[in-house]
Design a protein around this motif. Structure first.
Motif, PDB file in Angstrom:
ATOM      1  N   ALA A 290       2.267   3.518  19.159  1.00 45.40           N
ATOM      2  CA  ALA A 290       3.061   2.294  19.273  1.00 45.40           C
ATOM      3  C   ALA A 290       3.517   2.076  20.709  1.00 45.40           C
ATOM      4  O   ALA A 290       3.469   0.952  21.233  1.00 45.40           O
ATOM      5  CB  ALA A 290       4.272   2.363  18.342  1.00 45.40           C
ATOM      6  N   THR A 291       3.940   3.154  21.371  1.00 50.73           N
ATOM      7  CA  THR A 291       4.392   3.039  22.762  1.00 50.73           C
ATOM      8  C   THR A 291       3.255   2.574  23.658  1.00 50.73           C
ATOM      9  O   THR A 291       3.419   1.653  24.472  1.00 50.73           O
ATOM     10  CB  THR A 291       4.930   4.394  23.261  1.00 50.73           C
ATOM     11  N   ALA A 292       2.102   3.203  23.517  1.00 51.96           N
ATOM     12  CA  ALA A 292       0.942   2.820  24.323  1.00 51.96           C
ATOM     13  C   ALA A 292       0.506   1.395  24.014  1.00 51.96           C
ATOM     14  O   ALA A 292       0.132   0.632  24.914  1.00 51.96           O
ATOM     15  CB  ALA A 292      -0.219   3.788  24.061  1.00 51.96           C
ATOM     16  N   GLY A 293       0.578   1.018  22.729  1.00 49.89           N
ATOM     17  CA  GLY A 293       0.165  -0.330  22.338  1.00 49.89           C
ATOM     18  C   GLY A 293       1.088  -1.398  22.884  1.00 49.89           C
ATOM     19  O   GLY A 293       0.649  -2.481  23.281  1.00 49.89           O
ATOM     20  N   ILE A 294       2.387  -1.106  22.923  1.00 50.14           N
ATOM     21  CA  ILE A 294       3.334  -2.070  23.491  1.00 50.14           C
ATOM     22  C   ILE A 294       3.109  -2.181  24.997  1.00 50.14           C
ATOM     23  O   ILE A 294       3.201  -3.272  25.575  1.00 50.14           O
ATOM     24  CB  ILE A 294       4.779  -1.667  23.166  1.00 50.14           C
ATOM     25  N   LYS A 295       2.785  -1.058  25.641  1.00 44.46           N
ATOM     26  CA  LYS A 295       2.469  -1.107  27.075  1.00 44.46           C
ATOM     27  C   LYS A 295       1.288  -2.042  27.325  1.00 44.46           C
ATOM     28  O   LYS A 295       1.310  -2.849  28.261  1.00 44.46           O
ATOM     29  CB  LYS A 295       2.152   0.297  27.602  1.00 44.46           C
ATOM     30  N   GLU A 296       0.263  -1.929  26.503  1.00 41.03           N
ATOM     31  CA  GLU A 296      -0.904  -2.805  26.674  1.00 41.03           C
ATOM     32  C   GLU A 296      -0.556  -4.248  26.333  1.00 41.03           C
ATOM     33  O   GLU A 296      -0.876  -5.171  27.081  1.00 41.03           O
ATOM     34  CB  GLU A 296      -2.061  -2.313  25.803  1.00 41.03           C
ATOM     35  N   GLY A 297       0.122  -4.445  25.209  1.00 43.46           N
ATOM     36  CA  GLY A 297       0.437  -5.801  24.780  1.00 43.46           C
ATOM     37  C   GLY A 297       1.330  -6.542  25.757  1.00 43.46           C
ATOM     38  O   GLY A 297       1.232  -7.772  25.901  1.00 43.46           O
TER      39      GLY A 297
ATOM     40  N   LYS B 273      17.541   0.629  33.287  1.00 44.16           N
ATOM     41  CA  LYS B 273      16.182   0.720  33.826  1.00 44.16           C
ATOM     42  C   LYS B 273      15.130   0.735  32.725  1.00 44.16           C
ATOM     43  O   LYS B 273      13.947   0.555  32.984  1.00 44.16           O
ATOM     44  CB  LYS B 273      16.024   1.994  34.661  1.00 44.16           C
ATOM     45  N   THR B 274      15.572   0.977  31.487  1.00 42.67           N
ATOM     46  CA  THR B 274      14.656   1.175  30.363  1.00 42.67           C
ATOM     47  C   THR B 274      14.147  -0.144  29.792  1.00 42.67           C
ATOM     48  O   THR B 274      14.942  -1.010  29.417  1.00 42.67           O
ATOM     49  CB  THR B 274      15.361   1.969  29.237  1.00 42.67           C
ATOM     50  N   ALA B 275      12.831  -0.291  29.728  1.00 43.48           N
ATOM     51  CA  ALA B 275      12.234  -1.439  29.040  1.00 43.48           C
ATOM     52  C   ALA B 275      12.260  -1.170  27.540  1.00 43.48           C
ATOM     53  O   ALA B 275      12.151  -0.020  27.101  1.00 43.48           O
ATOM     54  CB  ALA B 275      10.810  -1.653  29.513  1.00 43.48           C
ATOM     55  N   ILE B 276      12.400  -2.215  26.749  1.00 38.05           N
ATOM     56  CA  ILE B 276      12.449  -2.072  25.290  1.00 38.05           C
ATOM     57  C   ILE B 276      11.303  -2.853  24.670  1.00 38.05           C
ATOM     58  O   ILE B 276      11.063  -4.015  25.019  1.00 38.05           O
ATOM     59  CB  ILE B 276      13.801  -2.572  24.738  1.00 38.05           C
ATOM     60  N   GLY B 277      10.593  -2.215  23.758  1.00 43.87           N
ATOM     61  CA  GLY B 277       9.468  -2.859  23.083  1.00 43.87           C
ATOM     62  C   GLY B 277       9.579  -2.731  21.577  1.00 43.87           C
ATOM     63  O   GLY B 277      10.006  -1.690  21.063  1.00 43.87           O
ATOM     64  N   VAL B 278       9.207  -3.793  20.872  1.00 43.82           N
ATOM     65  CA  VAL B 278       9.301  -3.822  19.413  1.00 43.82           C
ATOM     66  C   VAL B 278       7.960  -4.229  18.818  1.00 43.82           C
ATOM     67  O   VAL B 278       7.302  -5.165  19.300  1.00 43.82           O
ATOM     68  CB  VAL B 278      10.383  -4.824  18.946  1.00 43.82           C
ATOM     69  N   THR B 279       7.540  -3.521  17.779  1.00 45.81           N
ATOM     70  CA  THR B 279       6.346  -3.898  17.028  1.00 45.81           C
ATOM     71  C   THR B 279       6.602  -3.560  15.564  1.00 45.81           C
ATOM     72  O   THR B 279       7.633  -3.016  15.207  1.00 45.81           O
ATOM     73  CB  THR B 279       5.098  -3.168  17.578  1.00 45.81           C
ATOM     74  N   GLY B 280       5.670  -3.903  14.690  1.00 48.04           N
ATOM     75  CA  GLY B 280       5.834  -3.620  13.264  1.00 48.04           C
ATOM     76  C   GLY B 280       6.400  -4.797  12.495  1.00 48.04           C
ATOM     77  O   GLY B 280       7.212  -5.562  13.010  1.00 48.04           O
ATOM     78  N   ARG B 281       6.008  -4.923  11.234  1.00 47.67           N
ATOM     79  CA  ARG B 281       6.301  -6.102  10.417  1.00 47.67           C
ATOM     80  C   ARG B 281       7.789  -6.389  10.277  1.00 47.67           C
ATOM     81  O   ARG B 281       8.205  -7.552  10.221  1.00 47.67           O
ATOM     82  CB  ARG B 281       5.667  -5.945   9.036  1.00 47.67           C
ATOM     83  N   ALA B 282       8.619  -5.340  10.213  1.00 45.01           N
ATOM     84  CA  ALA B 282      10.045  -5.557  10.001  1.00 45.01           C
ATOM     85  C   ALA B 282      10.792  -5.806  11.309  1.00 45.01           C
ATOM     86  O   ALA B 282      12.016  -5.893  11.311  1.00 45.01           O
ATOM     87  CB  ALA B 282      10.661  -4.352   9.275  1.00 45.01           C
ATOM     88  N   GLY B 283      10.036  -5.960  12.418  1.00 48.28           N
ATOM     89  CA  GLY B 283      10.671  -6.221  13.695  1.00 48.28           C
ATOM     90  C   GLY B 283      10.182  -7.461  14.409  1.00 48.28           C
ATOM     91  O   GLY B 283      10.823  -7.941  15.341  1.00 48.28           O
TER      92      GLY B 283
ATOM     93  N   ASP C   1       2.388  -7.740  18.746  1.00 48.34           N
ATOM     94  CA  ASP C   1       1.667  -7.663  17.475  1.00 48.34           C
ATOM     95  C   ASP C   1       0.758  -6.433  17.475  1.00 48.34           C
ATOM     96  O   ASP C   1       0.226  -6.037  18.499  1.00 48.34           O
ATOM     97  CB  ASP C   1       0.835  -8.930  17.249  1.00 48.34           C
ATOM     98  N   ASP C   2       0.592  -5.812  16.340  1.00 47.79           N
ATOM     99  CA  ASP C   2      -0.374  -4.725  16.152  1.00 47.79           C
ATOM    100  C   ASP C   2      -0.260  -3.624  17.207  1.00 47.79           C
ATOM    101  O   ASP C   2      -1.239  -3.240  17.857  1.00 47.79           O
ATOM    102  CB  ASP C   2      -1.797  -5.289  16.133  1.00 47.79           C
ATOM    103  N   GLY C   3       0.947  -3.097  17.359  1.00 42.45           N
ATOM    104  CA  GLY C   3       1.166  -2.051  18.347  1.00 42.45           C
ATOM    105  C   GLY C   3       0.297  -0.828  18.137  1.00 42.45           C
ATOM    106  O   GLY C   3      -0.241  -0.267  19.097  1.00 42.45           O
ATOM    107  N   LEU C   4       0.141  -0.392  16.880  1.00 46.71           N
ATOM    108  CA  LEU C   4      -0.671   0.786  16.615  1.00 46.71           C
ATOM    109  C   LEU C   4      -2.128   0.558  16.985  1.00 46.71           C
ATOM    110  O   LEU C   4      -2.779   1.429  17.564  1.00 46.71           O
ATOM    111  CB  LEU C   4      -0.565   1.194  15.143  1.00 46.71           C
ATOM    112  N   ALA C   5      -2.654  -0.603  16.647  1.00 50.02           N
ATOM    113  CA  ALA C   5      -4.056  -0.897  16.961  1.00 50.02           C
ATOM    114  C   ALA C   5      -4.274  -0.976  18.466  1.00 50.02           C
ATOM    115  O   ALA C   5      -5.251  -0.447  19.003  1.00 50.02           O
ATOM    116  CB  ALA C   5      -4.482  -2.203  16.298  1.00 50.02           C
ATOM    117  N   ARG C   6      -3.372  -1.630  19.148  1.00 49.94           N
ATOM    118  CA  ARG C   6      -3.477  -1.700  20.613  1.00 49.94           C
ATOM    119  C   ARG C   6      -3.334  -0.302  21.219  1.00 49.94           C
ATOM    120  O   ARG C   6      -4.002   0.042  22.197  1.00 49.94           O
ATOM    121  CB  ARG C   6      -2.411  -2.640  21.172  1.00 49.94           C
ATOM    122  N   GLY C   7      -2.453   0.500  20.621  1.00 49.02           N
ATOM    123  CA  GLY C   7      -2.296   1.866  21.094  1.00 49.02           C
ATOM    124  C   GLY C   7      -3.548   2.697  20.881  1.00 49.02           C
ATOM    125  O   GLY C   7      -3.875   3.560  21.701  1.00 49.02           O
TER     126      GLY C   7
END
Length: 508
Positions: free
Chosen positions: A210-217, A398-408, A438-444
């Motif tokens: 999820a972290t890697a996928g949000i970085k890409e997205g 300094k922290t970036a925040i990323g959200v993915t997943g249907r309930a978010g 969208d689709d953080g796991l897939a992008r990750g």
């Protein structure tokens, strides 16, 4: 009164969604095609992504989604080795069959051939929340692999390349496998040290993806979501990471775990609109519905919020929010565990269902109020998770925040989550530091596949720190110092890095 905040411009959520994919580009551009196979508590997915190796941007080619509860029943002689969070029985054979059918269907829909068009497969599962032993995890991994093999995936597409000779000819100029090696850091962040991460929290791999996928997205937005960052994946269960700001590799300093989508699911199960046991919010979700965020919805959100526990995971817990966890191992690895539960391991989920019953009573039967309450409640969950990170000293301005997943990310949750996080006062411009993907796991999975085969894009890096440059040279120096690879010839001059920027990996 802070007049600056009073006249602050209205915030706009940064929501990353890739544009439609042009299949004709597959033959004319260097696209790296990855299948992400995910078997979760609620849904099973095969998501095909195509990454343009020139730009590093990933497109969603096809998304085939099935309900995990529809997995076929166990056959005589098959051993039930696990259940989903809602009690659906799973056997090694049934999971393999579900994976096979989903993977084949997604390729058929995309008009792609598994044997000739696919470049890599990454498998993951969120059902670890209901697994009790390493043996069960092992069986699940075997079932996922067997399903891929049964679908026709060549075994070489499920393991990293060992040398340049294992890379397809058309991708050789894009790999840096002779310069750097894969050390287990996906998108420049190590899992909890001294372990694979699973010993600390069972769904650490999902948090990694999820972290890697949000970085890409985030590349589709103006938010720089690199280290240090906090990811939150609101599937049925919660996963995510908090990363440090070291170079060239960051460390995992926090993990998120527990219940997420299971919270609105429990509420909806009490309305009588879905199955009482295995029903999900997705069963009645309507993207065209405009939720009501009035007093009635806010009152229900207050009641939901009171039942949700969000805290640093106590040292005496072996499971938290149904997710196996080892607080002692986390402490030894300097990892803060942030958990979300309802009661103890979901013991009060039935009380959430009672709230759902009240919402759907004769007095207030209204889907607009229901989804309004759910949106408000989940936005508060997101803010409270971040707040614990701040209190524990691992989340800062300094922290970036990323959200993915249907309930978010469904409904108006992005806007509401943005407003809730803004209350913490971390940023001058909250919307420039928070991204929804969208689709953080897939992008990750697409990112992991490239990391495992040393395929990066120095001119548009995923690794390194926010607002920083490419870390290729730092990685090479780090690996040489560790004695992991021989000092690469002609790898140090700036010209060599410039060559990577211009056209990929060049050889004599």
């Amino acid at each position: 009164m802070n007049l600056g905040r009073l006249f602050k411009p209205k915030m706009k959520p940064r929501i990353a969604e890739s544009p439609p994919f042009n299949y004709l580009d597959l033959r004319s551009k260097p696209f790296y095609i990855v299948a992400s196979v995910e078997v979760g508590n609620t849904t099973t997915k095969s998501i095909l992504t195509a990454t343009d190796l020139n730009t590093g941007k990933t497109y969603i080619v096809n998304k085939t989604v099935k309900m995990t509860r529809d997995v076929r029943p166990p056959k005589p002689g098959e051993e039930i080795f696990a259940h989903t969070i809602n009690g659906t029985p799973l056997t090694k054979e049934s999971v393999a069959e579900l994976v096979k059918n989903t993977l084949i269907e997604s390729h058929d829909r995309a008009r792609l051939d598994i044997k000739t068009d696919l470049n890599f497969v990454v498998r993951s599962t969120g059902v670890v929340a209901e697994l009790d032993s390493p043996e069960q995890v092992g069986i699940f991994i075997q079932a996922l692999a067997q399903g891929c093999l049964d679908a026709g995936v060549p075994p070489r597409l499920m393991t990293p390349a060992m040398s340049i000779h294992n890379i397809l000819e058309k991708f050789k100029r894009y790999t840096m496998i002779e310069k750097v090696i894969f050390m287990g850091a996906v998108a420049s962040c190590f899992p909890p040290q001294g372990s694979t991460g699973v010993e600390v929290v069972a769904n650490e791999m999902e948090g990694e993806l999820a972290t890697a996928g949000i970085k890409e997205g985030s590349r589709w937005t103006d938010v720089d979501f690199r280290n240090p960052c906090l990811s939150m994946d609101f599937g049925t269960t919660l996963d995510g990471r908090v990363t440090s700001e070291e170079l060239p590799y960051a460390h995992t300093i926090g993990n998120l775990l527990g219940l997420a989508g299971a919270i609105p699911d429990a509420v909806v199960q009490g309305t009588g609109l879905v199955d009482r046991k295995i029903g999900a919010t997705l069963d009645i979700f309507d993207a065209g519905l405009k939720p009501d965020y009035g007093k009635e919805a806010q009152a229900y959100a207050d009641r939901i919020d009171e039942l949700v526990i969000i805290e640093k995971v106590p040292l005496n817990r072996k499971k938290y929010g149904l997710v196996p966890v080892n607080p002692d191992a986390a402490a030894k690895n300097n990892v803060v565990l942030i958990g979300c539960d309802v009661g103890v391991n979901g013991s009060d989920l039935e009380k959430l269902s009672g709230i759902g019953a009240d919402i759907n009573s004769a007095k207030s039967r209204d889907l607009k109020v229901l989804f309004g309450a759910l949106d408000l409640a989940m936005a508060r969950v997101a803010r409270r998770l971040v707040q614990v990170g701040v209190e524990e000293g691992i989340v800062t301005g300094k922290t970036a925040i990323g959200v993915t997943g249907r309930a978010g990310i469904t409904g108006n949750k992005p806007r509401l989550i943005l407003e809730e996080i803004d209350k913490l006062g971390l940023y001058d411009h909250t919307d420039r530091n928070v991204v929804f993907v969208d689709d953080g796991l897939a992008r990750g999975a697409a990112v992991m596949a490239r990391c495992m085969n040393s395929m990066g894009t120095p001119k548009n890096p995923l690794g390194g720190l926010r607002k920083g440059g490419c870390i290729l040279k730092k990685r090479m120096s780090y690996e040489v110092e560790k004695g992991l690879v021989p000092a690469p010839q002609e790898a140090r001059p700036d010209k060599d890095t410039h060559d990577y920027f211009e056209g990929g990996h060049k050889r004599e």
